[in-house]
Structures are given as structure tokens and as C-alpha cells.
Design a protein around this motif. Structure first.
Motif, PDB file in Angstrom:
ATOM      1  N   PRO A  82      15.175 -11.439 -18.701  1.00  0.00           N
ATOM      2  CA  PRO A  82      15.152 -11.619 -20.162  1.00  0.00           C
ATOM      3  C   PRO A  82      15.561 -13.019 -20.603  1.00  0.00           C
ATOM      4  CG  PRO A  82      17.121 -10.416 -19.509  1.00  0.00           C
ATOM      5  CD  PRO A  82      16.282 -10.565 -18.262  1.00  0.00           C
ATOM      6  N   ILE A  83      15.180 -13.333 -21.838  1.00  0.00           N
ATOM      7  CA  ILE A  83      15.622 -14.565 -22.485  1.00  0.00           C
ATOM      8  C   ILE A  83      16.998 -14.286 -23.074  1.00  0.00           C
ATOM      9  CG2 ILE A  83      15.069 -16.283 -24.241  1.00  0.00           C
ATOM     10  CD1 ILE A  83      12.173 -15.210 -24.104  1.00  0.00           C
ATOM     11  N   ASN A  84      17.981 -15.032 -22.630  1.00  0.00           N
ATOM     12  CA  ASN A  84      19.358 -14.818 -23.059  1.00  0.00           C
ATOM     13  C   ASN A  84      19.805 -13.405 -22.677  1.00  0.00           C
ATOM     14  OD1 ASN A  84      19.415 -17.444 -24.166  1.00  0.00           O
ATOM     15  ND2 ASN A  84      18.520 -16.708 -26.074  1.00  0.00           N
ATOM     16  N   GLU A  85      19.592 -12.404 -23.527  1.00  0.00           N
ATOM     17  CA  GLU A  85      19.959 -11.024 -23.233  1.00  0.00           C
ATOM     18  C   GLU A  85      18.765 -10.117 -23.515  1.00  0.00           C
ATOM     19  OE1 GLU A  85      23.278 -10.243 -25.701  1.00  0.00           O
ATOM     20  OE2 GLU A  85      24.608 -11.678 -24.701  1.00  0.00           O
ATOM     21  N   SER A  86      18.785  -8.930 -22.902  1.00  0.00           N
ATOM     22  CA  SER A  86      17.636  -8.022 -23.037  1.00  0.00           C
ATOM     23  C   SER A  86      17.337  -7.665 -24.482  1.00  0.00           C
ATOM     24  CB  SER A  86      17.870  -6.737 -22.230  1.00  0.00           C
ATOM     25  OG  SER A  86      17.905  -7.025 -20.856  1.00  0.00           O
ATOM     26  N   ASP A  87      18.397  -7.464 -25.268  1.00  0.00           N
ATOM     27  CA  ASP A  87      18.184  -7.066 -26.657  1.00  0.00           C
ATOM     28  C   ASP A  87      18.295  -8.236 -27.630  1.00  0.00           C
ATOM     29  OD1 ASP A  87      20.854  -7.496 -26.331  1.00  0.00           O
ATOM     30  OD2 ASP A  87      21.526  -5.641 -27.304  1.00  0.00           O
ATOM     31  N   SER A  88      18.225  -9.451 -27.108  1.00  0.00           N
ATOM     32  CA  SER A  88      18.256 -10.625 -27.995  1.00  0.00           C
ATOM     33  C   SER A  88      16.967 -10.683 -28.803  1.00  0.00           C
ATOM     34  CB  SER A  88      18.419 -11.912 -27.188  1.00  0.00           C
ATOM     35  OG  SER A  88      17.279 -12.157 -26.384  1.00  0.00           O
ATOM     36  N   VAL A  89      17.041 -11.313 -29.952  1.00  0.00           N
ATOM     37  CA  VAL A  89      15.861 -11.439 -30.810  1.00  0.00           C
ATOM     38  C   VAL A  89      14.733 -12.141 -30.069  1.00  0.00           C
ATOM     39  CG1 VAL A  89      14.949 -12.475 -32.918  1.00  0.00           C
ATOM     40  CG2 VAL A  89      17.212 -11.415 -32.935  1.00  0.00           C
ATOM     41  N   GLU A  90      15.075 -13.213 -29.344  1.00  0.00           N
ATOM     42  CA  GLU A  90      14.051 -13.982 -28.625  1.00  0.00           C
ATOM     43  C   GLU A  90      13.333 -13.115 -27.591  1.00  0.00           C
ATOM     44  OE1 GLU A  90      17.411 -16.811 -29.739  1.00  0.00           O
ATOM     45  OE2 GLU A  90      17.233 -14.818 -28.841  1.00  0.00           O
ATOM     46  N   ASN A  91      14.102 -12.336 -26.853  1.00  0.00           N
ATOM     47  CA  ASN A  91      13.485 -11.507 -25.811  1.00  0.00           C
ATOM     48  C   ASN A  91      12.603 -10.421 -26.405  1.00  0.00           C
ATOM     49  OD1 ASN A  91      13.504 -11.252 -22.811  1.00  0.00           O
ATOM     50  ND2 ASN A  91      14.004  -9.140 -23.336  1.00  0.00           N
TER      51      ASN A  91
END
Length: 338
Positions: A269-278
Motif C-alpha cells: 500500500p501507499i503509506n497505509e492500507s486505509d490511507s486516502v492515497e491508497n
């Protein structure tokens, strides 16, 4: 006299028998439907039910409509009828979005060259626009690789993309564009080139295909979390159909999409799985599957071991793009009769 009466009676009986048969036989008649003002039977000639007369759902361009309620892995792309192959194919290629994963597209283009599949025109989305422009310049996957490998991971990280989770400026990519395509116009390229940009202020999409390439690309490439909007413009990442239509208007008659967003967006994932970006990129990955109905062929590369922010493993992604596309491109070449 008695003999004459007997002969008369026998003759009378013999004459009545055929007359009786003719009277009892059914008399042929014209069908009721052929008579003037006759009412047609409802069971045979009435208007068929609408379920049998309605054509299957289609888009305006006569292509199947993807059910919006389907999950990405449920889209029955394999069940769609095969699209006809033109006798003299003019292949248009769309380089899909993917951030750092677009290095996999270099490997796919190398397979195109090995199998001698001629490319008529190209278009690119997000970082795919940079890859497409570098290929369109001379029509060479090797030149494209050489220029793309000038992108350094540490330069992008310095922009704070990973450490502070902020989108950076376009300056890093602009320097690559200037060194490779300085003072060139899109019209000067060996292959016709286009990329989509979305103006956030006007909420309007533009297909950029003319003018100075250094001025053009900043409108088409930026998209979070890599780069901030450029003069309120970002890459129109969901405009696959518009790009396919544009390539066809330019003369292409067989459109191929190179999609490097195969696999799971949550594996790396980008940053974290539930991040806005991801979550945004997970939705884009799903959109690429749905929008593939607007192209004639899709080559999907699974690079889910890498993040869209990964500019370190360029060679690994390029090699995986080549190895995964090898069989698919050979099959495509055979399909096209090359």
C-alpha cells in the motif's frame, strides 16, 4: 320392365355415393388472416414480448456496457465476443497510469519490438504519459528506457512524498523532459502522441496533443500522491474511453491498453492500507478493469509487490513487465497476423 327399374335404382345409388363424399369433404378456405378486415390470431402473429425484441445493453459505440455492480474480478471480460481484427491493423497503444510501476511498460514495449508489432500512435495517462512521450519521440523502446532510467528515487523522496506524505512539485520530472525533449513539439514526434488533462477549476477534460512538449506534459502527469496539481490541472486518469476514441480518430483501428495496476492495491500500500492515497489508487485499479471494454486488447502486468511510489526497483519492474507480457504479446502478434 322389372329389369329396367333395377338398373335405374343401381345407377341412382352409384351416382349418390360420390356426391355424398364431395359434400362431406372439408372445403379449403382462405386463411382468416388473408381475408379483408380479418383479426390476426394473438397466439401466432401478435407483437413479441419486449424481452425478446429489446437488444442487449450497449454503449453508444456498440461496445458492451460493464455492469457497475460487478466487482473488478467479476467483470466477464473473457465472455465478451471477440472483437474483429482489421485486415491491415494500425495499432494504437495506451500507457495506463501507475506512478513508478510504469517502468513495467518499458518491458512490454520491448516485447512489442521483439515480435515486430508496429505501433501507429500512442497515448499516456499520468506517469504513463511520460513513458508514452519518450517512446513517441523516436519510436524506440531502448530510447524510452534510457531516458526513464534517469529518474532517481532519491530526488523524488527529497520532495517529501514518503516521509511527510505530501505530494511534490513537478520539477524532478520536468528536468528529465527538458533534457530529452527540449524544444520539441508533439507534432515533431515519430509517433502521434496524446495525453489527457483534467482542469479542476473548469471541471473539464482536455486531450493534449499539440504544442511544445515541455509545456504540455505538466498538465497530464501530476496526480497524488506523486505530484501536486499543475495550474489546477491533474492527469485525467479515468478518461480511457476518450483516449481510445482519440487514437481511432487519428487513424488507429486496434487499441491496446498496457495496464500495470494488476493484482491487489493493498499488498504494497501507499503509506497505509486505509490511507486516502491508497484507496484512491485501489479505485483507479478497479476503473482500469471496467474501462478496458473501450479498447480492443488489454495487457495486464501484476506489479503489486511494488508501490506506485517505488522508483528504486526500476529494472526489476521492467524485467517483470517483459516476462509477464512475453506470451501475451506473442499471442497478439499471431492474432494480428504478424
Amino acid at each position: 320392365m322389372k329389369l329396367l327399374i333395377l338398373i335405374f335404382l343401381v345407377g341412382a345409388i352409384g351416382c349418390q355415393t360420390p356426391l355424398h363424399k364431395r359434400d362431406s369433404a372439408p372445403t379449403p378456405s382462405r386463411p382468416e388472416t388473408d381475408r379483408p378486415n380479418a383479426t390476426r390470431p394473438k397466439d401466432s402473429t401478435s407483437t413479441p414480448p419486449t424481452t425478446t425484441t429489446q437488444p442487449p445493453a450497449e454503449a453508444e459505440d456498440n461496445r458492451p456496457v460493464v455492469d457497475d455492480n460487478m466487482a473488478p474480478d467479476e467483470v466477464e471480460s473473457d465472455n465478451r465476443p471477440p472483437k474483429p481484427v482489421p485486415r491491415l491493423p494500425k495499432v494504437g497503444v495506451i500507457f495506463g497510469p501507475g506512478g513508478g510501476k510504469v517502468f513495467g511498460q518499458i518491458g512490454v514495449l520491448q516485447e512489442f519490438q521483439k515480435n515486430k508489432i508496429p505501433i501507429y500512435n500512442v497515448a499516456g495517462i499520468e506517469m504513463g504519459a511520460l513513458a508514452a512521450s519518450l517512446y513517441a519521440w523516436r519510436g524506440s523502446a531502448n530510447d524510452m528506457e534510457w531516458q526513464m532510467f534517469k529518474i532517481k528515487s532519491e530526488d523524488i523522496i527529497k520532495k517529501g512524498l514518503i516521509s511527510s506524505k505530501r505530494a511534490g512539485d513537478f520539477d524532478v520530472i520536468q528536468s528529465i523532459v527538458k533534457s530529452a525533449l527540449h524544444n520539441l513539439k508533439a507534432e515533431d514526434f515519430k509517433k502521434p502522441f496524446a495525453c489527457p488533462a483534467l482542469n479542476l477549476e473548469k471541471n473539464k477534460m482536455y486531450v493534449m496533443n499539440r504544442g511544445n512538449i515541455e509545456a504540455l506534459l505538466p498538465y497530464c502527469i501530476p496526480y497524488p500522491p506523486l505530484f501536486k496539481p499543475y495550474q489546477k490541472n491533474i492527469s485525467a486518469v479515468r478518461e480511457l474511453k476518450a483516449l481510445a476514441d482519440h487514437l481511432r480518430k487519428q487513424g488507429a483501428n486496434y487499441i491496446v491498453l498496457i495496464n500495470v495496476l494488476g493484482g491487489s492495491a493493498f499488498k504494497t500500500p501507499i503509506n497505509e492500507s486505509d490511507s486516502v492515497e491508497n484507496l484512491v489508487w485501489a479505485e483507479i485499479s478497479s476503473q482500469m478493469v471496467k474501462e478496458s471494454a473501450h479498447v480492443d486488447h488489454t495487457i495486464t502486468i501484476n506489479l503489486d509487490s511494488y508501490s506506485v511510489l517505488d522508483f528504486e526497483n526500476k529494472r526489476d519492474m521492467m524485467q517483470k513487465g517483459s516476462s509477464q507480457a512475453n506470451r501475451a504479446v506473442r499471442s497478439l502478434a499471431e492474432k494480428l497476423g504478424l
